[in-house]
Design a protein around this motif. Sequence first.
Motif: not given
Length: 181
Positions: A85-113
Amino acid sequence: MPTRVHEFAWPDRVVIGTIGQPGDRTFYLQVRAGTQIVSIALEKQQSAQLAEKIDEILDQLLTIDSNPFSVPTSTPVELVDNDPLEDPLEQFRTGAMSLGWDPTTAQIVLEAYPISDVDGDEPFDLDGADEPEMLLVRMPVGTARAFTKRTREIVAAGRPLCTVCGYPIDPDGHTCTLPEA
């Protein structure tokens, strides 16, 4: 108050990494695009489940007969990332996460809260330190495969599990606690 979104549409790097020794490690999801780096802390179990679910999405895409996406079945060699890792400066501690698929860009979409303050008794912070935030990452399929491979390796590099009780074995010993029948 609007949510501050740390968004990475085509990141240069997306990895899970750790700081510390097995049994006392902190897991981080770190994303970089150019000079922008965001590191969020998460639990080992969250890391493992994230890799599992991303692999499930990618494997499901492989089963579509008219799949226009070139989803790799394994990690492309050029995307293997074993750097620390590059010297991690913690932005936040993760609670909920969601995953999805965007077929228009062929990408996995990750959201972390972040873990939210369910108490609600804290006074409102006017300097913006308590501003709601989230991480939004879009990973191309090859990057996603590389992410899951590395994450599985990082998770597996921890303490071995007891074959009897299933709990981790510490380097200085283990008291096996059999589950109650």
